[in-house]
Enzyme design. Structure first.
Site, PDB file in Angstrom:
ATOM      1  N   ALA A  17      -3.249  -3.523  -2.295  1.00 23.37           N
ATOM      2  CA  ALA A  17      -4.626  -3.806  -1.884  1.00 23.37           C
ATOM      3  C   ALA A  17      -5.548  -2.702  -2.387  1.00 23.37           C
ATOM      4  CB  ALA A  17      -4.706  -3.905  -0.366  1.00 23.37           C
TER       5      ALA A  17
ATOM      6  N   GLY B 109       8.925  -7.697  -1.281  1.00 20.15           N
ATOM      7  CA  GLY B 109       8.286  -6.457  -0.885  1.00 20.15           C
ATOM      8  C   GLY B 109       9.286  -5.362  -0.608  1.00 20.15           C
ATOM      9  N   ARG B 110       9.696  -5.250   0.649  1.00 16.72           N
ATOM     10  CA  ARG B 110      10.543  -4.121   1.061  1.00 16.72           C
ATOM     11  C   ARG B 110      11.858  -4.042   0.290  1.00 16.72           C
ATOM     12  NH1 ARG B 110       7.460  -5.536   5.366  1.00 16.72           N
ATOM     13  NH2 ARG B 110       6.646  -3.867   6.696  1.00 16.72           N
TER      14      ARG B 110
ATOM     15  N   GLN C  26      -4.406  -6.957  -6.379  1.00 21.70           N
ATOM     16  CA  GLN C  26      -4.984  -7.533  -5.178  1.00 21.70           C
ATOM     17  C   GLN C  26      -6.242  -6.750  -4.826  1.00 21.70           C
ATOM     18  OE1 GLN C  26      -3.437  -6.794  -1.019  1.00 21.70           O
ATOM     19  NE2 GLN C  26      -2.705  -8.902  -1.260  1.00 21.70           N
TER      20      GLN C  26
ATOM     21  N   TYR D  60      -7.523  -8.319   7.620  1.00 23.46           N
ATOM     22  CA  TYR D  60      -8.576  -7.578   6.926  1.00 23.46           C
ATOM     23  C   TYR D  60      -9.830  -8.463   6.831  1.00 23.46           C
ATOM     24  CZ  TYR D  60      -4.777  -4.343   6.248  1.00 23.46           C
ATOM     25  OH  TYR D  60      -3.733  -3.485   6.479  1.00 23.46           O
TER      26      TYR D  60
ATOM     27  N   CYS E 130       0.831  -1.209   0.000  1.00 22.07           N
ATOM     28  CA  CYS E 130       0.000   0.000   0.000  1.00 22.07           C
ATOM     29  C   CYS E 130       0.862   1.253   0.000  1.00 22.07           C
ATOM     30  CB  CYS E 130      -0.924   0.009   1.208  1.00 22.07           C
ATOM     31  SG  CYS E 130      -2.243  -1.216   1.119  1.00 22.07           S
TER      32      CYS E 130
ATOM     33  N   LEU F 252      10.903 -11.183   4.405  1.00 22.14           N
ATOM     34  CA  LEU F 252      12.337 -10.964   4.591  1.00 22.14           C
ATOM     35  C   LEU F 252      13.170 -11.832   3.649  1.00 22.14           C
ATOM     36  CD1 LEU F 252      12.724 -10.431   8.455  1.00 22.14           C
ATOM     37  CD2 LEU F 252      12.781  -8.726   6.623  1.00 22.14           C
TER      38      LEU F 252
ATOM     39  N   ARG G  13      -4.319 -14.498  -1.157  1.00 25.57           N
ATOM     40  CA  ARG G  13      -3.308 -14.234  -0.132  1.00 25.57           C
ATOM     41  C   ARG G  13      -3.885 -14.575   1.230  1.00 25.57           C
ATOM     42  NH1 ARG G  13       1.174  -9.449   1.003  1.00 25.57           N
ATOM     43  NH2 ARG G  13       2.657 -11.042   0.344  1.00 25.57           N
TER      44      ARG G  13
END
Length: 367
Positions: free
Chosen positions: A62, A336-337, A104, A188, A25, A314, A236
């Site tokens: 999302a 991701g990160r 997503q 969620y 997001c 990670l 997911r």
């Protein structure tokens, strides 16, 4: 040959490699007016840079199925024609770089109506205040002591949200997406129905495993019905709430064993791959992150059910990602990160693994 850079086929769709961008997001859409919820230049550059960087599949963040389904008023949505049209520019560019555009689709449930993370640490915005509203949930149980008590959904309200997921899937297809992922993780709305930690209902949507999974499977069926047979649907999941996984925490929650059981149900309902994450249902759950700490949950699903899985959490080094896929622990990895830190991670990984990845012609002089 690098396993990470082998093509991967789901239904009729072949994805050029197994290093995919996870949905993240951005909280950067307009909160009001004509442009509300629509992707803008920020979203275009955010997703486009990772496509140019070589990620085989790009999962847009999302994206809410209704205004009330957003985490915050600054989230993306896909409930009107303006939003559909704005996404077409994004999907066209991703395809031009050889990446597969995916989205997503989501409803935040009781975790809706918050600030952006960098404003008051994403604090809940009470109903009646600007950009605030009353969240909905399976039960009137707030996420934490600072959150608004959500309104319990009626059966009619559940029916409406199921249709909203279907309508958003139709719009996603019209916008040019080739893969749709149902967001059933991270505390969620769908995850709220799955977990006994948040679902206290006594009707056909609460109590037993079969009842708690009913809403999720109805959403999957509604999406699968409108999504082309030749294109994949992903789901997911939070494989555990990290409650029952910890012996010192006696609270009942969703478990890894539930996830294995549910994976078989998802396959029977037409889901093609389980994007396997964890957590998000309980703010005080004891989670100790470490490199690849969630991969074992994906591996367990794959080993016990044979369902295709994506591993997350990670994964930061090319050889780490390569080992996960080469060892058969997961079919794909979602980054991701690390892709926030390095949009060209896929190209760097290809160099380190002596593999090939698409490079924009404008950048060929740097190869």
């Amino acid at each position: 040959m690098s396993a990470l850079f082998e093509p991967y086929t789901l239904r009729s769709l072949t994805i050029p490699n197994r290093l995919w961008m996870a949905p993240m997001c951005q909280y950067s859409a307009a909160p009001d007016g004509v442009e509300e919820g629509a992707p803008n230049d920020w979203h275009l550059q955010h997703l486009a840079a990772r496509a140019a960087g070589g990620a085989g599949l790009i999962l847009a963040e999302a994206t809410a199925v209704s205004p009330e389904g957003r985490i915050s008023a600054w989230d993306l949505g896909l409930w009107n024609d303006r939003q559909t049209e704005a996404f077409r520019r994004v999907t066209a560019f991703l395809k031009s770089q050889g990446s597969v555009p995916a989205i997503q689709i989501a409803h935040a449930g009781r975790k809706a109506s918050t600030q952006r993370p960098w404003v008051d640490r994403g604090a809940p915005i009470p109903p009646g205040e600007e950009h605030g509203w009353t969240p909905v949930a399976p039960s009137p149980v707030p996420f934490d002591s600072a959150s608004t008590v959500p309104q319990e959904l009626s059966v009619a309200g559940i029916d409406e949200i199921v249709e909203q997921f279907a309508a958003t899937a139709r719009r996603a297809l019209a916008a040019g997406f080739e893969v749709v992922e149902v967001h059933g993780a991270h505390g969620y709305l769908i995850n709220q129905f799955l977990s006994p930690h948040s679902n206290r209902r006594t009707d056909e949507y609460g109590g037993s495993y079969e009842n708690r999974t009913r809403f999720a499977l109805r959403v999957v069926d509604a999406v699968r019905e409108v999504w082309p047979r030749e294109l994949p649907v992903l789901f997911r999941i939070s494989a555990t709430d990290w409650l029952s996984e910890n012996e010192e925490d006696a609270r009942e929650g969703w478990t890894a064993e539930d996830t294995v059981r549910f994976a078989a149900d998802l396959v029977a309902h037409g889901v093609d791959l389980l994007d396997t994450s964890t957590g998000g249902s309980a703010p005080d759950a004891r989670i100790v992150p470490s490199p690849g700490f969630q991969v074992g949950f994906a591996e367990q699903v794959k080993k016990e059910t044979g369902m295709p899985v994506g591993a997350v959490g990670l994964i930061t080094e090319p050889r780490q990602a390569e080992e996960i896929v080469a060892a058969g622990r997961a079919d794909v990895v979602l980054i991701g990160r690390e892709l926030l830190r390095d949009p060209y991670f896929a190209r760097r990984a290809a160099r380190e693994l002596s593999a090939d990845v698409a490079v924009p012609v404008q950048y060929l002089r740097a190869v």
